[in-house]
Design an enzyme around this catalytic site. Structure first.
Site, PDB file in Angstrom:
ATOM      1  N   GLY A 195       0.616   5.786   0.432  1.00 23.94           N
ATOM      2  CA  GLY A 195      -0.131   7.013   0.676  1.00 23.94           C
ATOM      3  C   GLY A 195       0.833   8.164   0.757  1.00 23.94           C
ATOM      4  N   GLY A 253       0.831  -1.197   0.000  1.00 25.00           N
ATOM      5  CA  GLY A 253       0.000   0.000   0.000  1.00 25.00           C
ATOM      6  C   GLY A 253       0.860   1.239   0.000  1.00 25.00           C
ATOM      7  N   ASP A 298      -5.798   7.021  17.142  1.00 26.56           N
ATOM      8  CA  ASP A 298      -6.255   6.869  15.760  1.00 26.56           C
ATOM      9  C   ASP A 298      -6.859   5.485  15.522  1.00 26.56           C
ATOM     10  OD1 ASP A 298      -6.735   7.910  13.229  1.00 26.56           O
ATOM     11  OD2 ASP A 298      -4.802   7.277  12.422  1.00 26.56           O
ATOM     12  N   MET A 340       1.920   9.619   3.348  1.00 25.27           N
ATOM     13  CA  MET A 340       2.799   9.599   4.520  1.00 25.27           C
ATOM     14  C   MET A 340       3.758   8.414   4.549  1.00 25.27           C
ATOM     15  SD  MET A 340       2.010  12.365   5.919  1.00 25.27           S
ATOM     16  CE  MET A 340       3.069  12.182   7.328  1.00 25.27           C
ATOM     17  N   ALA A 341       3.516   7.367   3.783  1.00 26.50           N
ATOM     18  CA  ALA A 341       4.411   6.204   3.813  1.00 26.50           C
ATOM     19  C   ALA A 341       4.021   5.219   2.714  1.00 26.50           C
ATOM     20  CB  ALA A 341       4.353   5.506   5.170  1.00 26.50           C
TER      21      ALA A 341
END
Length: 463
Positions: free
Chosen positions: A143, A141, A257, A145-146
Site C-alpha cells: 500500500g 501485500g 484502528d 504506507m508499507a
C-alpha cells in the site's frame, strides 16, 4: 510510465490502447497471456498491467499470481479487466493477487482515475530489498504506507513477516518515527491474540519491522468472500479481539484502528489483532497534543472523538472501533456509508446507527445491545473497560443476558429521568416566579383593588 494492456480481443486492445496513450502513458500491448508475462519479465518492463482474465496460453489471474510471488520483479500494479462480473469471480481475482478489478464495459473516466491511483502506489512502493539475516520469499501485500513480505529468518529457520517503509518516506522524520513507534508499541505486548513484534531496524536506506507471520486470512477477506459471520462465530472472534485490546489497555496503550483488515484469523481459528501503526500510550500527553485537531483512524470505524481530534482520547475509542467492526461482522455492512469520507464522518458524529437486528433479524437482543452501547456517541455511555465488554460477550455466547450492558442502560435511563425531573421542577419554579414578575399580574391586582374600593364607596354613599 509504461502501461501493459493484455487482451486477446483486438477491438478492446485497440480501444484501451488509444485512451491510455491519450492520457499520457506509454502503451505496450500483448495479444495473449504468455506474451504479457514475458513482457513483464523484461528489463524496464511496464509497472502497471491491465489484464483480461481469459486469454490464450496464460490467463490474467495466473499472471497476477506469478507477479505477486516473484521477488525478481519490481512491484507491478495489476488490474483485471473482464466481463466476469460475479462476486465469486471478483474475490478469486483479488485472491490471485490482483490490485484492482474492473468489469467490461468500463467507463473510461473511471479507468483513468484507477490508473492515476495505480501510478501513485507504484511510485510509493519500494523495490524488494534484502534484509540481512532474512530471505524474502514473496510479497504479501502493498500500500502507500508499507510493503509486507513473507520471509525466512535464517538464524532460527522460521517464517516471519517483514514490513518495509516506502523509500520516499525514509527521509521524512515524521513517518520514520511513526514506523518505529509501531514496533515499540507492539514490542510491549505479549498476548496470544496479538501479532508479535520480533525486531525493528534499518539496513542502508530500508527501515524494516519484523513480526510474527500468520498463515490465514483477515476478517475483511471473509466478509468479502463469505458475507457476514454467524452470531456464534462473530462472538468467538470478537471475544478474542476484546481480550487483545484488554491486554493493550492494561499496558497503557490504545490501538485506535480496530477494523476487519487488522484482524487475522489463523488456520486453527485463533484471532490476532495486527497493525499498531496508530497505537500510542494513553499517558503520552505530548503526542496527544501534537495530534490535536487531526482525525486518526479509518473512516468506516472511527469514533466521534477521533474525528474531532480530541486530546483526551482513551480506551473507549477502541471500544467504539470494536463495536463498528462487530456491527460489520454480523450484518455484512459498515455502520455508515456515504459518497465521500466527509459524509461518513458526519454520520458517525450525528446519525444513529440502524439497529443490527433490523439488517439481520437472526441476531439476539443481547449482541445488539452490546454493539449499540459500544457505538454510543458519548464515550461516557460506552463500556468503561474491555473487562466489562468481555464479560458480556461471554455471557451472550453462553445464552445469558449481557448484565454489564443492562447496568449501563439502567443507569442511562435513570440519569435521563433525573434530568427530566430536574427540568420539570425548574419549569414549575420558573412559572411561579414569572407569574409574579409579569406586568399583567400587577395590573390585575391594581384593578381588583380599585373595584373593591369603589364598592366600599358605593356602600358608604348609599348609607
Amino acid at each position: 510510465m509504461k502501461v501493459l494492456i493484455a487482451d486477446d480481443d483486438t477491438l478492446w486492445r485497440k480501444l484501451l490502447g488509444q485512451n491510455v496513450h491519450r492520457w499520457g502513458y506509454e502503451v505496450v500491448t500483448a495479444e495473449n497471456g504468455l506474451q504479457a508475462w514475458n513482457i513483464l519479465q523484461e528489463h524496464g518492463a511496464p509497472r502497471v498491467a491491465i489484464l483480461d482474465w481469459q486469454m490464450p496460453e496464460l490467463d490474467g489471474v495466473e499472471i497476477c499470481r506469478r507477479v505477486r510471488c516473484s521477488l525478481n520483479l519490481p512491484f507491478i500494479y495489476t488490474i483485471i479487466l473482464t466481463s466476469r462480473d460475479t462476486r465469486d469471480d471478483m474475490v478469486a481475482g483479488f485472491q490471485s493477487g490482483a490490485d484492482d478489478y474492473l468489469v467490461k464495459p468500463v467507463d473510461m473516466e473511471i479507468l483513468r482515475s484507477r490508473l492515476s491511483a495505480a501510478v501513485r502506489i507504484v511510485k510509493a512502493v519500494p523495490p524488494p530489498r534484502q534484509i540481512p539475516g532474512y530471505q524474502l520469499l514473496g510479497r504479501l501485500g502493498a500500500g502507500a504506507m508499507a510493503t509486507v513480505y513473507k520471509a525466512r529468518q535464517l538464524s532460527l529457520d522460521r517464517i516471519v513477516a517483514v514490513k518495509i517503509l516506502p523509500k520516499k518516506f525514509s527521509s521524512m522524520p515524521e513517518f520514520v518515527e511513526r514506523f518505529y513507534a509501531e514496533g515499540r508499541a507492539a514490542a510491549k505486548l505479549n498476548h496470544p491474540n496479538i501479532v508479535a513484534a520480533l525486531d525493528v531496524g534499518r539496513h542502508a536506506d530500508a527501515h524494516y519491522f519484523i513480526m510474527e507471520y500468520v498463515e490465514g486470512h483477515t476478517v475483511h477477506e471473509h466478509l468479502v468472500k463469505e458475507g457476514p459471520y454467524s452470531e456464534a462465530d462473530a462472538l468467538g472472534i470478537a471475544t478474542q479481539v476484546a481480550k487483545a485490546l484488554n491486554h493493550a489497555h492494561q499496558a497503557g496503550l490504545i490501538h485506535r484502528d480496530v477494523k476487519p483488515k487488522n484482524i487475522l484469523i489463523a488456520g486453527d481459528g485463533v484471532a490476532k489483532l495486527a497493525d499498531m501503526g496508530l497505537a500510542r500510550a494513553v499517558s503520552d500527553r505530548e503526542a496527544a497534543e501534537a495530534e490535536a485537531g487531526k482525525a486518526f483512524g479509518t473512516p468506516y470505524y472511527i469514533s466521534p472523538e477521533q474525528i474531532r481530534g480530541k486530546v483526551n482520547i482513551d480506551l473507549r475509542a477502541d471500544i467504539y472501533n470494536f463495536g463498528a467492526t462487530l456491527y460489520h461482522m454480523v450484518t455484512g455492512r459498515v455502520p455508515f456509508e456515504g459518497p465521500d469520507v466527509s459524509t461518513i464522518l458526519l454520520k458517525h458524529l450525528d446519525e444513529p446507527i440502524v439497529p443490527p437486528d433490523h439488517i439481520n433479524p437472526k441476531l439476539t437482543i443481547g449482541i445488539c445491545e452490546v454493539i449499540e452501547l459500544c457505538m454510543a456517541k458519548d464515550p461516557a455511555k460506552r463500556y468503561a473497560t474491555t473487562t466489562d465488554l468481555i464479560e458480556d460477550l461471554q455471557a451472550i455466547a453462553d445464552g445469558q443476558p449481557p448484565m454489564q450492558a443492562h447496568k449501563l442502560i439502567d443507569l442511562s435511563t435513570l440519569t435521563a429521568l433525573n434530568q427530566k425531573s430536574d427540568l420539570n421542577e425548574s419549569v414549575e419554579t420558573q412559572s411561579e416566579g414569572s407569574l409574579i414578575t409579569t406586568p399583567l399580574f400587577w395590573i390585575a391586582v391594581v384593578g381588583w383593588f380599585l373595584v373593591v374600593l369603589l364598592l366600599i364607596l358605593v356602600i358608604i354613599l348609599a348609607n
